[in-house]
Design a protein around this motif. Sequence first.
Motif, PDB file in Angstrom:
ATOM      1  N   CYS A 248       0.453  -9.153   2.297  1.00 38.19           N
ATOM      2  CA  CYS A 248      -0.902  -8.763   2.699  1.00 38.19           C
ATOM      3  C   CYS A 248      -1.902  -9.907   2.578  1.00 38.19           C
ATOM      4  O   CYS A 248      -2.655 -10.199   3.517  1.00 38.19           O
ATOM      5  CB  CYS A 248      -1.356  -7.541   1.902  1.00 38.19           C
ATOM      6  SG  CYS A 248      -1.506  -7.806   0.105  1.00 38.19           S
TER       7      CYS A 248
ATOM      8  N   ALA B  87       0.845  -1.187   0.000  1.00 38.42           N
ATOM      9  CA  ALA B  87       0.000   0.000   0.000  1.00 38.42           C
ATOM     10  C   ALA B  87       0.884   1.241   0.000  1.00 38.42           C
ATOM     11  O   ALA B  87       1.958   1.246   0.588  1.00 38.42           O
ATOM     12  CB  ALA B  87      -0.886   0.001   1.238  1.00 38.42           C
TER      13      ALA B  87
ATOM     14  N   HIS C 129      -3.761  -4.854  -3.041  1.00 34.12           N
ATOM     15  CA  HIS C 129      -3.514  -4.879  -1.599  1.00 34.12           C
ATOM     16  C   HIS C 129      -4.805  -5.203  -0.863  1.00 34.12           C
ATOM     17  O   HIS C 129      -5.899  -4.854  -1.321  1.00 34.12           O
ATOM     18  CB  HIS C 129      -2.965  -3.528  -1.135  1.00 34.12           C
ATOM     19  CG  HIS C 129      -2.410  -3.556   0.259  1.00 34.12           C
ATOM     20  ND1 HIS C 129      -1.308  -4.311   0.611  1.00 34.12           N
ATOM     21  CD2 HIS C 129      -2.810  -2.931   1.402  1.00 34.12           C
ATOM     22  CE1 HIS C 129      -1.052  -4.141   1.901  1.00 34.12           C
ATOM     23  NE2 HIS C 129      -1.956  -3.316   2.399  1.00 34.12           N
TER      24      HIS C 129
ATOM     25  N   GLY D  90      -3.667  -0.329  -3.953  1.00 28.35           N
ATOM     26  CA  GLY D  90      -2.284  -0.463  -3.511  1.00 28.35           C
ATOM     27  C   GLY D  90      -1.321   0.220  -4.457  1.00 28.35           C
ATOM     28  O   GLY D  90      -1.716   1.033  -5.303  1.00 28.35           O
TER      29      GLY D  90
ATOM     30  N   ARG E 146       3.896  -3.214   3.372  1.00 27.19           N
ATOM     31  CA  ARG E 146       4.806  -3.138   2.240  1.00 27.19           C
ATOM     32  C   ARG E 146       6.195  -3.516   2.698  1.00 27.19           C
ATOM     33  O   ARG E 146       6.478  -3.586   3.898  1.00 27.19           O
ATOM     34  CB  ARG E 146       4.824  -1.721   1.650  1.00 27.19           C
ATOM     35  CG  ARG E 146       5.170  -0.650   2.666  1.00 27.19           C
ATOM     36  CD  ARG E 146       4.990   0.762   2.137  1.00 27.19           C
ATOM     37  NE  ARG E 146       5.993   1.111   1.160  1.00 27.19           N
ATOM     38  CZ  ARG E 146       5.713   1.515  -0.075  1.00 27.19           C
ATOM     39  NH1 ARG E 146       4.459   1.605  -0.472  1.00 27.19           N
ATOM     40  NH2 ARG E 146       6.658   1.829  -0.914  1.00 27.19           N
TER      41      ARG E 146
END
Length: 359
Positions: free
Chosen positions: A265, A209, A319, A309, A334
Motif C-alpha cells: 500500500c 486492509a 494501511h 488496516g 492485501r
Amino acid sequence: MSLTHVVAGLSVSGLAALGGLGLVTVAAGQSGALPSRPPACVSSGPVQGLSAAQAENARIIVATAEQRTGRAGAYIALMVALTESDLRVLSNPNDPVGAAFPSQGVGHDHDSLGLFQQRPGWGSASKRMDPTESTQLFVDALLRVNGWQSMTPWYAAQTVQGSAFTGLPSAANGGSRAVGENYLRQAGRASAILSVVEGGSSPVGCGGAPADTLAPAAPGAHGLPPTFTLPTTTSPAGRAAVAFALAQLGKPYLWGGNGPGSFDCSGLTQQAWRRAGVSIGRVVTEQLLDGAPTTQTALAPGDLVMIPGSEGTLASPGHVGMYIGHGLVVNAPRTGDVIRVVSYQSFVSKGLSGLRHIS
C-alpha cells in the motif's frame, strides 16, 4: 559490472526447499527502536544451506529492510550480513557489553557486534545485537547515502560499511582494486537467499486492509468507473501521482513491494508521488507525517487516506490509499489481491487514522 552479470546462470535449486512455512511478527521496538516504526511481518521456515538461526536472521533482514527500502535494500543488507557475520549474531570480547545479549558466535573485528559487525558509533550494544534493530541501523545508514539506488549494490554496501575494500590495494584487502569486492563475492548467494525468502512467503494480512472494507467502486476495470475523469481542479502534481497509481491497477499486492510489477500500500503511494517529483516516506506511519493535515471536505486527488488496516490502530495506522476524486480511493489492498479502486466510505468504514494533503 552489473547485477545481471553477477547472477546470470545462478541456480537456486539448492536453496529452493521450503518447509513448515509459518508467520512470525517481530516488533521493531523490542530493543528500543523508534516507536514510529511499525512491526515487520517476518515469515518462518528453513532455507536449505543455512542453519535455523541463519535462516531466521535472513528472513528478519529481508522483512525489515524491504519495509523501508524495497527489494534492492534488502538485497544489499543480506549481502553485507553474509560478508560480515555469515548471518550470525556475533558477540565480541573487545566489547564485553555485548556478552549480556544472546549470540550465535564470537567475532574479533575491533569492537564490532552483531549481524552487520557494527561498532559502538552505530548504536547501543542491545541494538547491535538484535537482528531487527541492527537491520534498522543499517537501513538508516543506507538511506543517508544519496543516490544509493543507482549504485551497484556492492558499492552501496561499501559506502555504508566503510570496509578495507576501498578500491586501493592494501594488505588488509588482499590487494583488491575493486570497491566493495568483499560484498560482491556474496552477490550470488544473497540473490539466491532473497529469492527463496520471498518465494511463496508473503505474510497474509500484513499491512493490508480487512477484506470487508474493499467493496469495488464500480464493475470492471478493477473498480474504476468507465467514465472516470479527474476533477478539473486537480493540481499538476496530483494529476501525475494519480495517473501513476491508476496505471498500476490489476498488479498484485506484495508486502514490501516498490514496483514495477507489484506494490504494497505505501509502496504504491510513495512511488506515485515520486513520479510527481515529491518525496514522501516509505511506510504508512512515516507518510502520516508527510504533507499537511486535511479534512474530508477538502480532499484533493493525490491526498493520502490512512486507516488502521488489519495490523494497525487508529493511532498507528497500518494501511494507506490515495484519494482520486469523486469519492474514490485507489489502493494496494492485501496479500492475494490486486491494486484496485474502492469507495472512500468503504475504505474508511473501520476507522480513519489520518488525511494528508501532499503537494
